[in-house]
Motif scaffolding. Structure first.
Motif: not given
Length: 450
Positions: A209-210, A212-213, A205-206
């Motif tokens: 997110h990374r 996408r960043r 999950h993280r």
């Protein structure tokens, strides 16, 4: 006569006696006396009352009891004299050392080592489900080889983590010829396996997110530092946020990300991570892998140092060693020498700047030096460019877009199946082009500032 109202009472804290050992040739980053002082702070953070300490210097640990038999007797006498209920060692004890010492010190004395004490603090401070899972995993992996009796002892020490799912608490019936200890170990091993699967989902999950960043091209900065260096206060001032702050060790465990506006209208994401400490338990580093990857994947590290602490340089070195351990030693670093307001001579802060890489003196509490810090961060993230030559297949459209949007293209050639681009990129983006970069003598390998 007015009725007397009863005042709420708090239960007395357990009395703790500290034991420090210095092994010749294995000295830590801190001198023994300073390490014990830090252990006392850890004990107080865990809710213990320190009533005394004892030290010993050894050529090597005693095979059975870590310290010598005479020192064990001396320790036992001090424990009885001070009415201590807990003995805390400043090193990690092996399962055998722990078993032997528990017998010699008596059943009424609880034995902890530095690792179990830190694990207890983490268990108290973890707030999110991810953080609690990570702490629970570290506790079970630490206590499993030390399991010598019914699992209830482990469940009590490990914060009752198994109670959430029943995987450990519901031990079940024993098979033919199976001892209770074997059942306990098997049940705990199953719980460890379950937690690891859960944490893999957290990690995935993280990772999304990374990713996408990264695609958004907003750079990320990870705040790192020794515990209680003031990282959360720095983040609150930079982001005008309200991250929890307390003057204690490991006040915050779970990573917190906030948007920070830099000079010139530039944006960045800052993540506050768990504080480090000397002799950080390996079980914690392994369990907190998903969290620590936030550091390893950052574009820039902001290393916050409590410059008012007498062991500031030792703390700095402890953090640097841990960064190497988690594969983050290659990431560019800016050092913020915090708490200059606590120095008797402010000029010492400016002198200290020379001893740390890319350092700037600040006081997050008094908002001193933060304007200069933001300017340095903006320059490091957006103005420091590295020459690069890459050959990218057309399928790598995302990388081609990144070069066009964030880089400075000096030459571009469209070829069959791909494109060759020569130019300059912000240093924080270079790692994304690993595997595509062309090593060429025509490119200056040194960083340039646009």
């Amino acid at each position: 006569m007015a009725n007397k109202t009863s005042q709420p009472t708090t239960s007395p804290r357990e009395r703790a006696f500290l034991m420090g050992v210095e092994i010749y040739g294995q000295e830590g980053l801190l001198p023994l006396a300073d390490s014990l002082q830090e252990l006392a702070l850890l004990a107080e953070t865990a809710g213990l009352e320190v009533v005394g300490e004892l030290t010993q210097q050894l050529n090597r640990p005693h095979a059975k009891t870590f310290i010598g038999s005479g020192k064990v007797n001396e320790l036992k006498a001090f424990v009885e004299e001070t009415l201590a209920q807990v003995v805390v060692f400043d090193d990690e004890l092996s399962p055998r050392h722990q078993r032997e010492l528990e017998v010699l010190l008596g059943k009424d004395v609880r034995l902890l080592d530095r690792t179990s004490l830190i694990l207890d603090i983490f268990a108290q401070h973890a707030k999110t489900s991810d953080g609690m899972l990570q702490v629970e995993l570290a506790q079970y992996e630490y206590y499993l080889p030390r399991l010598t009796r019914a699992w209830t002892h482990l469940a009590r020490q490990a914060g009752g983590g198994g109670g959430r799912s029943g995987a450990v608490g519901g031990v079940g019936l024993r098979g033919p010829g199976e001892t209770q200890l074997e059942v306990d170990r098997r049940s705990i091993s199953k719980r460890i396996s379950h937690i690891k699967k859960e944490l893999e989902r957290v990690r995935a999950h993280r990772l999304r997110h990374r990713d996408r960043r990264k695609k958004s091209l907003i750079p990320t900065v990870a705040l790192v530092g020794y515990t209680n260096a003031g990282k959360s206060t720095v983040l609150n001032q930079l982001a005008k946020a309200d991250v929890y702050v307390a003057d204690q060790l490991f006040a915050t465990l779970d990573p917190t990300t906030r948007r920070v506006e830099l000079p010139g209208g530039y944006k960045s994401l800052f993540t506050d991570t768990v504080g480090f400490i000397q002799k950080l338990p390996t079980t914690l580093i392994a369990a907190f892998r998903a969290t620590l990857e936030e550091i390893a994947e950052a574009d820039l590290l902001l290393h916050v140092v409590d410059i008012s602490h007498p062991n500031a340089l030792n703390h700095f070195e402890a953090v640097e060693e841990t960064l190497v351990d988690i594969d983050a030693g290659h990431i560019p670093v800016i050092t913020a020498l915090n708490k200059i307001d606590l120095l008797n001579d402010p000029e010492k802060a400016q002198l200290a700047v020379e001893h740390y890489p890319r350092a700037i003196a600040i006081s997050a509490l008094e908002n001193t030096g933060l304007k200069e810090l933001k300017a340095l961060l903006q320059k490091s993230l957006y103005e420091t460019y590295t020459p690069i030559l890459v050959r990218l297949p057309y399928q790598e459209g995302n990388l081609i877009s990144i070069f066009h949007e964030a880089g400075k293209i000096e030459r571009i050639e469209h070829e069959r199946g791909g494109v060759m681009i020569q130019g300059r990129l912000p240093g924080r983006l270079i790692a994304q082009f690993d595997g595509w970069e062309i090593l060429s003598e025509d490119i200056n390998s040194k960083d340039e500032v646009a």
